[in-house]
Motif scaffolding. Structure first.
Motif, PDB file in Angstrom:
ATOM      1  N   LYS A 169      -0.302  12.376  -6.372  1.00  0.00           N
ATOM      2  CA  LYS A 169      -0.896  11.403  -7.287  1.00  0.00           C
ATOM      3  C   LYS A 169       0.057  11.021  -8.422  1.00  0.00           C
ATOM      4  O   LYS A 169      -0.267  10.160  -9.240  1.00  0.00           O
ATOM      5  CB  LYS A 169      -2.171  11.981  -7.912  1.00  0.00           C
ATOM      6  CG  LYS A 169      -3.279  12.307  -6.928  1.00  0.00           C
ATOM      7  CD  LYS A 169      -4.467  12.916  -7.663  1.00  0.00           C
ATOM      8  CE  LYS A 169      -5.592  13.282  -6.702  1.00  0.00           C
ATOM      9  NZ  LYS A 169      -6.739  13.905  -7.423  1.00  0.00           N
ATOM     10  N   GLU A 170       1.220  11.649  -8.453  1.00  0.00           N
ATOM     11  CA  GLU A 170       2.121  11.553  -9.602  1.00  0.00           C
ATOM     12  C   GLU A 170       2.473  10.114  -9.983  1.00  0.00           C
ATOM     13  O   GLU A 170       2.629   9.786 -11.160  1.00  0.00           O
ATOM     14  CB  GLU A 170       3.406  12.330  -9.308  1.00  0.00           C
ATOM     15  CG  GLU A 170       4.407  12.312 -10.448  1.00  0.00           C
ATOM     16  CD  GLU A 170       5.685  13.058 -10.107  1.00  0.00           C
ATOM     17  OE1 GLU A 170       6.627  12.999 -10.914  1.00  0.00           O
ATOM     18  OE2 GLU A 170       5.739  13.697  -9.028  1.00  0.00           O
ATOM     19  N   HIS A 171       2.605   9.241  -8.995  1.00  0.00           N
ATOM     20  CA  HIS A 171       3.078   7.882  -9.274  1.00  0.00           C
ATOM     21  C   HIS A 171       1.959   6.832  -9.204  1.00  0.00           C
ATOM     22  O   HIS A 171       2.241   5.634  -9.123  1.00  0.00           O
ATOM     23  CB  HIS A 171       4.192   7.508  -8.298  1.00  0.00           C
ATOM     24  CG  HIS A 171       5.398   8.389  -8.405  1.00  0.00           C
ATOM     25  ND1 HIS A 171       6.367   8.219  -9.367  1.00  0.00           N
ATOM     26  CD2 HIS A 171       5.761   9.475  -7.673  1.00  0.00           C
ATOM     27  CE1 HIS A 171       7.298   9.147  -9.225  1.00  0.00           C
ATOM     28  NE2 HIS A 171       6.956   9.922  -8.208  1.00  0.00           N
ATOM     29  N   ALA A 172       0.715   7.287  -9.231  1.00  0.00           N
ATOM     30  CA  ALA A 172      -0.406   6.349  -9.102  1.00  0.00           C
ATOM     31  C   ALA A 172      -0.399   5.299 -10.211  1.00  0.00           C
ATOM     32  O   ALA A 172      -0.560   4.099  -9.952  1.00  0.00           O
ATOM     33  CB  ALA A 172      -1.729   7.109  -9.093  1.00  0.00           C
ATOM     34  N   LEU A 173      -0.215   5.728 -11.456  1.00  0.00           N
ATOM     35  CA  LEU A 173      -0.182   4.770 -12.564  1.00  0.00           C
ATOM     36  C   LEU A 173       1.028   3.854 -12.470  1.00  0.00           C
ATOM     37  O   LEU A 173       0.942   2.650 -12.739  1.00  0.00           O
ATOM     38  CB  LEU A 173      -0.186   5.507 -13.905  1.00  0.00           C
ATOM     39  CG  LEU A 173      -1.495   6.189 -14.304  1.00  0.00           C
ATOM     40  CD1 LEU A 173      -1.322   6.939 -15.623  1.00  0.00           C
ATOM     41  CD2 LEU A 173      -2.616   5.158 -14.432  1.00  0.00           C
ATOM     42  N   GLU A 174       2.154   4.415 -12.069  1.00  0.00           N
ATOM     43  CA  GLU A 174       3.382   3.625 -11.956  1.00  0.00           C
ATOM     44  C   GLU A 174       3.249   2.537 -10.891  1.00  0.00           C
ATOM     45  O   GLU A 174       3.896   1.488 -10.979  1.00  0.00           O
ATOM     46  CB  GLU A 174       4.552   4.548 -11.620  1.00  0.00           C
ATOM     47  CG  GLU A 174       5.914   3.912 -11.811  1.00  0.00           C
ATOM     48  CD  GLU A 174       7.049   4.897 -11.585  1.00  0.00           C
ATOM     49  OE1 GLU A 174       8.201   4.527 -11.858  1.00  0.00           O
ATOM     50  OE2 GLU A 174       6.775   6.033 -11.132  1.00  0.00           O
ATOM     51  N   VAL A 216       0.861  -1.183   0.000  1.00  0.00           N
ATOM     52  CA  VAL A 216       0.000   0.000   0.000  1.00  0.00           C
ATOM     53  C   VAL A 216       0.894   1.228   0.000  1.00  0.00           C
ATOM     54  O   VAL A 216       1.729   1.400   0.895  1.00  0.00           O
ATOM     55  CB  VAL A 216      -0.926   0.029   1.231  1.00  0.00           C
ATOM     56  CG1 VAL A 216      -1.684   1.354   1.297  1.00  0.00           C
ATOM     57  CG2 VAL A 216      -1.907  -1.134   1.192  1.00  0.00           C
ATOM     58  N   PHE A 217       0.737   2.074  -1.008  1.00  0.00           N
ATOM     59  CA  PHE A 217       1.483   3.329  -1.040  1.00  0.00           C
ATOM     60  C   PHE A 217       0.701   4.401  -0.286  1.00  0.00           C
ATOM     61  O   PHE A 217      -0.500   4.595  -0.518  1.00  0.00           O
ATOM     62  CB  PHE A 217       1.720   3.785  -2.480  1.00  0.00           C
ATOM     63  CG  PHE A 217       2.789   3.006  -3.196  1.00  0.00           C
ATOM     64  CD1 PHE A 217       4.122   3.127  -2.824  1.00  0.00           C
ATOM     65  CD2 PHE A 217       2.463   2.147  -4.233  1.00  0.00           C
ATOM     66  CE1 PHE A 217       5.117   2.403  -3.477  1.00  0.00           C
ATOM     67  CE2 PHE A 217       3.447   1.421  -4.891  1.00  0.00           C
ATOM     68  CZ  PHE A 217       4.776   1.552  -4.508  1.00  0.00           C
ATOM     69  N   PHE A 265       2.357  -3.953  -8.902  1.00  0.00           N
ATOM     70  CA  PHE A 265       1.173  -4.649  -8.391  1.00  0.00           C
ATOM     71  C   PHE A 265       0.805  -4.183  -6.981  1.00  0.00           C
ATOM     72  O   PHE A 265       0.547  -4.996  -6.087  1.00  0.00           O
ATOM     73  CB  PHE A 265       1.389  -6.171  -8.424  1.00  0.00           C
ATOM     74  CG  PHE A 265       1.700  -6.692  -9.801  1.00  0.00           C
ATOM     75  CD1 PHE A 265       0.686  -6.893 -10.720  1.00  0.00           C
ATOM     76  CD2 PHE A 265       3.010  -6.942 -10.182  1.00  0.00           C
ATOM     77  CE1 PHE A 265       0.972  -7.350 -12.005  1.00  0.00           C
ATOM     78  CE2 PHE A 265       3.305  -7.397 -11.459  1.00  0.00           C
ATOM     79  CZ  PHE A 265       2.281  -7.602 -12.374  1.00  0.00           C
ATOM     80  N   ALA A 266       0.792  -2.869  -6.811  1.00  0.00           N
ATOM     81  CA  ALA A 266       0.361  -2.312  -5.528  1.00  0.00           C
ATOM     82  C   ALA A 266      -1.120  -2.599  -5.319  1.00  0.00           C
ATOM     83  O   ALA A 266      -1.913  -2.595  -6.264  1.00  0.00           O
ATOM     84  CB  ALA A 266       0.616  -0.810  -5.488  1.00  0.00           C
ATOM     85  N   SER A 267      -1.488  -2.839  -4.078  1.00  0.00           N
ATOM     86  CA  SER A 267      -2.880  -3.146  -3.749  1.00  0.00           C
ATOM     87  C   SER A 267      -3.706  -1.892  -3.505  1.00  0.00           C
ATOM     88  O   SER A 267      -4.931  -1.928  -3.608  1.00  0.00           O
ATOM     89  CB  SER A 267      -2.936  -4.039  -2.509  1.00  0.00           C
ATOM     90  OG  SER A 267      -2.283  -5.266  -2.735  1.00  0.00           O
TER      91      SER A 267
END
Length: 244
Positions: A93-98, A87-88, A103-105
């Motif tokens: 929000k910059e790295h949300a797609l990355e 969990v980040f 495979f972040a939950s």
């Protein structure tokens, strides 16, 4: 026992995350306390030095940390353990797609106070009741080391040509120094596990369908059904479904 790690270079944020987790577990536990550990690290290097497959069930990662970002930490984690939940918790929000690449939950913005409902819903989704029960299988590895594997992550157990047991997770296989008889006896005390074939025990939570002579499991895995014990095995699985 549930093992959780927090990796964040800000001590205040670590304290806040701990406070929210403590409150969450206290509320969810009710009259039956939940057995868990919280380990905190202020940089990715110190965390990775303690990290190994199945060492943690859930890891909270900040992204903006000196020397190594949370995304980089997650990439190194995935080289060792494909199953641990990440969990980040970060400020942008910059790295949300990355985050999908590792495979972040979940990806939750700080401060948690402004996204508390997302925090709670993520925990509810990532920590089902069977994981909260905390049962783990202790196995012996080569070199006299041991490893604790959550029952909830075990797909199946069988044995190799040396008659030592192999524990299969959805994403990897773990050869052990234990005998199949040792581990199957321990798993037999949990209603999720069923010996469907000679020296093959499966976790019925991973079954997606059952055919005449075969179980289909998550991740495109299969497990044969013993001809001699076919009636007993099928009845055991159907009864498990009824009792769930």
């Amino acid at each position: 026992m549930l093992h959780i790690a927090i990796v964040d270079d800000n001590p205040s944020d670590i304290a806040i995350i701990k406070e929210y987790l403590t409150g969450y577990f206290k509320k969810r536990a009710g009259s039956s306390p939940i057995d868990y550990t919280l380990s905190a690290f202020q940089d990715g290097f110190s965390f990775l030095s303690s990290f190994s497959c199945a060492a943690y069930d859930l890891v909270f990662l900040d992204i903006y940390m000196p020397r190594m970002t949370g995304i980089d930490v997650a990439r190194r984690m995935r080289l060792v353990d494909d199953g641990v939940k990440i969990v980040f918790l970060t400020t942008s929000k910059e790295h949300a797609l990355e985050s999908y690449s590792v495979f972040a939950s979940a990806y939750i913005l700080k401060p948690i106070a402004e996204n508390q409902s997302l925090f709670v819903s993520a925990l509810n989704r990532l920590l089902p009741d069977e994981m909260m029960s905390g049962r783990k299988l202790t196995v012996h590895l080569a070199g006299q080391s041991t490893l604790e594997i959550p029952f909830a992550r075990i797909l199946s157990v069988d044995c190799n040509n040396t008659r030592n047991a192999v524990v299969h997770l959805e994403d990897k296989d773990i050869p052990t120094q234990n005998t199949y008889q040792e581990l199957s006896a321990l798993l037999a005390t949990d209603e999720r596990f069923l010996e469907c074939y000679h020296r093959l025990t499966i976790n019925m939570d991973y079954v997606t369908s059952m055919e005449e002579d075969l179980f289909h499991l998550k991740g495109n895995h299969t497990a044969p059904i013993s001809r001699r014990k076919k009636k007993e095995v099928k009845q055991g699985y159907l009864q498990y479904l009824l009792d769930k």
